[in-house]
Motif scaffolding. Sequence first.
Motif, mmCIF file in Angstrom:
data_model
loop_
_atom_site.group_PDB
_atom_site.id
_atom_site.type_symbol
_atom_site.label_atom_id
_atom_site.label_comp_id
_atom_site.label_asym_id
_atom_site.label_seq_id
_atom_site.Cartn_x
_atom_site.Cartn_y
_atom_site.Cartn_z
ATOM 1 N N ASN A 250 -23.039 21.788 -26.102
ATOM 2 C CA ASN A 250 -22.464 20.515 -26.537
ATOM 3 C C ASN A 250 -22.390 20.438 -28.058
ATOM 4 O OD1 ASN A 250 -23.165 17.516 -27.494
ATOM 5 N ND2 ASN A 250 -22.010 17.353 -25.585
ATOM 6 N N GLN A 254 -18.920 20.385 -30.548
ATOM 7 C CA GLN A 254 -18.684 19.317 -31.524
ATOM 8 C C GLN A 254 -18.584 19.866 -32.949
ATOM 9 O OE1 GLN A 254 -20.387 15.361 -31.180
ATOM 10 N NE2 GLN A 254 -21.617 16.051 -29.442
ATOM 11 N N ASN A 258 -15.322 19.190 -34.984
ATOM 12 C CA ASN A 258 -15.426 18.146 -36.006
ATOM 13 C C ASN A 258 -16.279 18.507 -37.205
ATOM 14 O OD1 ASN A 258 -14.021 16.416 -34.103
ATOM 15 N ND2 ASN A 258 -15.982 16.141 -33.064
ATOM 16 N N VAL A 261 -21.954 16.359 -35.500
ATOM 17 C CA VAL A 261 -22.331 15.997 -34.137
ATOM 18 C C VAL A 261 -22.494 14.486 -34.027
ATOM 19 C CG1 VAL A 261 -24.082 16.250 -32.334
ATOM 20 C CG2 VAL A 261 -23.478 18.205 -33.769
ATOM 21 N N SER A 262 -21.863 13.893 -33.015
ATOM 22 C CA SER A 262 -22.033 12.469 -32.707
ATOM 23 C C SER A 262 -22.892 12.343 -31.452
ATOM 24 C CB SER A 262 -20.679 11.792 -32.477
ATOM 25 O OG SER A 262 -19.891 11.831 -33.646
ATOM 26 N N ARG A 263 -23.812 11.380 -31.477
ATOM 27 C CA ARG A 263 -24.706 11.184 -30.340
ATOM 28 C C ARG A 263 -24.614 9.766 -29.812
ATOM 29 N NH1 ARG A 263 -27.426 14.772 -33.410
ATOM 30 N NH2 ARG A 263 -28.067 16.629 -32.280
ATOM 31 N N GLY A 264 -24.899 9.644 -28.534
ATOM 32 C CA GLY A 264 -24.943 8.321 -27.949
ATOM 33 C C GLY A 264 -26.165 7.551 -28.419
ATOM 34 N N ARG A 331 -26.661 12.844 -25.281
ATOM 35 C CA ARG A 331 -25.570 13.691 -24.805
ATOM 36 C C ARG A 331 -24.353 12.900 -24.347
ATOM 37 N NH1 ARG A 331 -28.896 17.660 -20.924
ATOM 38 N NH2 ARG A 331 -26.889 17.848 -19.874
ATOM 39 N N GLN A 333 -21.187 10.649 -24.913
ATOM 40 C CA GLN A 333 -20.277 10.438 -26.032
ATOM 41 C C GLN A 333 -20.096 8.945 -26.309
ATOM 42 O OE1 GLN A 333 -18.681 12.771 -28.206
ATOM 43 N NE2 GLN A 333 -20.431 13.801 -27.271
ATOM 44 N N PRO A 334 -20.105 8.550 -27.581
ATOM 45 C CA PRO A 334 -19.891 7.141 -27.933
ATOM 46 C C PRO A 334 -18.604 6.601 -27.309
ATOM 47 C CG PRO A 334 -20.572 8.398 -29.862
ATOM 48 C CD PRO A 334 -20.336 9.386 -28.770
ATOM 49 N N GLU A 336 -18.376 5.807 -24.079
ATOM 50 C CA GLU A 336 -18.444 5.985 -22.632
ATOM 51 C C GLU A 336 -19.254 4.868 -21.980
ATOM 52 O OE1 GLU A 336 -19.740 9.738 -21.197
ATOM 53 O OE2 GLU A 336 -18.368 10.893 -22.477
ATOM 54 N N GLU A 357 -22.321 4.977 -31.063
ATOM 55 C CA GLU A 357 -22.731 6.169 -31.794
ATOM 56 C C GLU A 357 -24.042 5.930 -32.522
ATOM 57 O OE1 GLU A 357 -21.102 9.298 -35.209
ATOM 58 O OE2 GLU A 357 -19.792 7.718 -34.435
#
Length: 464
Positions: A250, A254, A258, A261-264, A331, A333-334, A336, A357
Amino acid sequence: MTKKIVLIISVLWMSFWTLPAVAASVNLPDFTELVQSHSPQVVKIGAVTKAKVRNYGYQYPDSQDLPEIFKYFFDQSPYRQGPQQQQPMESTGSGFIVSSDGYILTNNHVVNGADEVTVWMTDRSQYHAEVIGTDERTDLALLKIDAKGLSTVEFADSDKLKVGEWVLAIGSPFNLDYSVTAGIVSAIGRNIGENYVPFIQTDVAINPGNSGGPLFNLDGQVVGINSQIYTRSGGYMGVSFSIPSNLAKNVYEQLKANGKVSRGWLGVLIQGMNQDLAESYGLKKPEGALVTQVMEDSPAAAGGIRNGDIILEFDGKHIDTSAALPPIVGRVQPGEKVKVKVLREGREKTLTLTIAELPTQDKLAQNGSAPHTSSNSLNIVVQNIDPDTASKLGEKGVRVIEVDQGPAADAGLQPGDVITMVGSRKVESVGDFDKVISSIPSGKAFALRVMRNGSPMFLPIRIE
């Protein structure tokens, strides 16, 4: 006849001692084919931090203006030569090829701060590598070399990994290129300081230089990235930790897309459950993550999660311990939507939340009238908190002034704690507190939510 009997006994005796060796050779895995097939996918990484010029800032007078007796000392001083140049710093590690066009995954600490990164293949070919992106939270970094048609690894589903499975590591410990070590999975889901990484624990020999290298299963798939060891000597002591492949994949995707890394982000503070807390909530055993505080303007607040809820499931995954929740949330995604099952006032409730995020810096919750002496069964003295304190806390409660010997003292309650909930009921005043405490029957366990030094926690208490 006697000779035949002796011969038969001798054969049986030899068979008895050779059978365990035969059985062992049948049961133990043969790694030779795996190593031969997958070593070309593993690389050695060298990182160089260029020398920095340091100016010590000392100002010395011209020696010609000094008395003769002092000239020698100033002329021989190393600082007199002006700025000094430090030696370049070099470090080595391991990595593995994740795409045929030259993307390589390794640990962030292998290349962090490096000015030059070099990659060596098994055939001794050498490449300059560009750092595409790094992620400090998982200690992963993505590199890129100018190459085509490379042999690549295959990621396994680390969620299916089981304790006791055989695993194998390939890397360059102590600059010893392409060393192979093997062992078994000792544990999974280890939390050793980083909330977003549920580490795989193994007994595979991992040493400095193995960092960033792959951990293979018997199918030749990567199940983890070797990252850390537990040591008191600086070397291997039988406990090694690897980043699960699902998380690594993952992060790789990302970083490639990009560069970051973006996290929830859920927006709650949590604590683990013990047997007393579990009993006070009507659970047969400790499980789930107990919400000690819901942050303002967070997905949890918007979705209806409350202080005192126990999160039992998140996005369809059971939460066995509080440590299991952050990696699962991270894990997602913002943006969701996920379903969250909580236990509230003895009943299970399913909520639907939209995950945001994770902020660069997590929001942290900040942390009166005359004392009220209570003859309550906890043997404590409380008072109402003033409006300013309530505003800082974001909720009302009562401050603990004195704790005498009794169930509250045994549970660890301290003067200065602010009680905000008893069980699932909010406490906004001394009157609320007295009313709730007086209604709790003797022998019943319940949870007391308190704010201590700006942080919320639950204390299990039983009134005898």
